[in-house]
Motif scaffolding. Structure first.
Motif, PDB file in Angstrom:
ATOM      1  N   ASP A  55      -1.960  -2.285   4.118  1.00 25.96           N
ATOM      2  CA  ASP A  55      -3.080  -2.169   3.078  1.00 25.96           C
ATOM      3  C   ASP A  55      -4.318  -1.534   3.167  1.00 25.96           C
ATOM      4  N   THR A  56      -4.716  -0.244   3.249  1.00 24.41           N
ATOM      5  CA  THR A  56      -5.822   0.559   3.714  1.00 24.41           C
ATOM      6  C   THR A  56      -7.247  -0.024   3.320  1.00 24.41           C
ATOM      7  N   GLY A 115       1.095  -1.114   0.069  1.00 25.91           N
ATOM      8  CA  GLY A 115       0.283  -0.005   0.091  1.00 25.91           C
ATOM      9  C   GLY A 115       0.598   1.452   0.284  1.00 25.91           C
ATOM     10  N   GLU A 116      -0.146   2.442  -0.070  1.00 31.57           N
ATOM     11  CA  GLU A 116       1.012   3.531  -0.110  1.00 31.57           C
ATOM     12  C   GLU A 116       1.881   4.075   1.494  1.00 31.57           C
ATOM     13  N   GLN A 117       0.600   3.917   2.715  1.00 35.46           N
ATOM     14  CA  GLN A 117       0.711   3.976   4.233  1.00 35.46           C
ATOM     15  C   GLN A 117       2.073   2.800   4.521  1.00 35.46           C
ATOM     16  N   VAL A 118       2.601   3.804   5.415  1.00 35.44           N
ATOM     17  CA  VAL A 118       3.598   2.932   5.984  1.00 35.44           C
ATOM     18  C   VAL A 118       3.700   3.297   7.237  1.00 35.44           C
ATOM     19  N   PHE A 119       3.285   2.733   8.774  1.00 39.09           N
ATOM     20  CA  PHE A 119       3.053   2.746   9.508  1.00 39.09           C
ATOM     21  C   PHE A 119       4.285   1.681  10.802  1.00 39.09           C
ATOM     22  N   SER A 131      -6.539   4.967  12.600  1.00 41.21           N
ATOM     23  CA  SER A 131      -6.824   4.279  11.061  1.00 41.21           C
ATOM     24  C   SER A 131      -7.218   2.447  11.498  1.00 41.21           C
ATOM     25  N   TRP A 170       3.637  -1.881   5.686  1.00 47.89           N
ATOM     26  CA  TRP A 170       3.216  -1.415   5.267  1.00 47.89           C
ATOM     27  C   TRP A 170       2.190  -1.523   5.190  1.00 47.89           C
TER      28      TRP A 170
END
Length: 159
Positions: free
Chosen positions: A79-80, A69-73, A113, A77
């Motif tokens: 997948d929202t 996905g585009e988000q890193v936490f 989230s 990575w």
């Protein structure tokens, strides 16, 4: 009065998900209409898949090894879309579920989230039991953020 929220609490990698998997097969949980998500990891704990307890469907949600996905936490990575799907599944099941399970509530939800939409909706209802796994280090923050000071906390080690 018994709390309708049960927090399954343990340190990282000490068996919260395994405990939940076992509990789902035993009374009184096995006799209830249960909905929710288990977060299943690979052996290396580098990927987490969301497993829908109603349909059996699975979606890769977190990966430390590949961009999903585009988000890193943290080191993962995210997948929202997998979390969007999971929340939709749980929200759809909420009206008829006697028990809604969240594995796990923690840093993602505190950051706005993860399972936040479905968890907030479940807490807003007056019916049904809620079970959520929470890491020991996040317990106080989760209780404070969601107003769960009166929740029942069960500390487990289940390896």
């Amino acid at each position: 009065m018994k709390s309708r929220v049960l927090l399954i609490c343990a340190a990282k990698n000490t068996g919260k998900t395994t405990y939940l998997q076992h509990a789902l097969k035993t009374d009184p949980w096995r006799s209830l209409k249960v909905a929710g998500m288990l977060s299943l990891s690979n052996t290396a704990k580098s990927e987490y898949t969301l497993y829908d307890l109603v349909t059996g469907e699975q979606r890769l949600a977190l990966s430390a090894e590949r961009a999903i996905g585009e988000q890193v936490f943290g080191r993962y990575w995210i997948d929202t879309e997998a979390y969007r799907w999971a929340n939709e599944q749980m929200l759809a099941a909420l009206p008829s579920a006697a028990l809604l399970l969240f594995d796990e509530i923690g840093k993602l939800e505190l950051a706005g989230s993860g399972f936040l939409p479905a968890f907030a909706a479940a807490l807003a209802r007056k019916e049904g039991q809620i079970v959520a796994s929470v890491r020991t280090e996040a317990l106080r923050a989760v209780q404070a953020h969601f107003g769960l000071a009166e929740a029942t906390v069960r500390r487990v080690v289940y390896e």
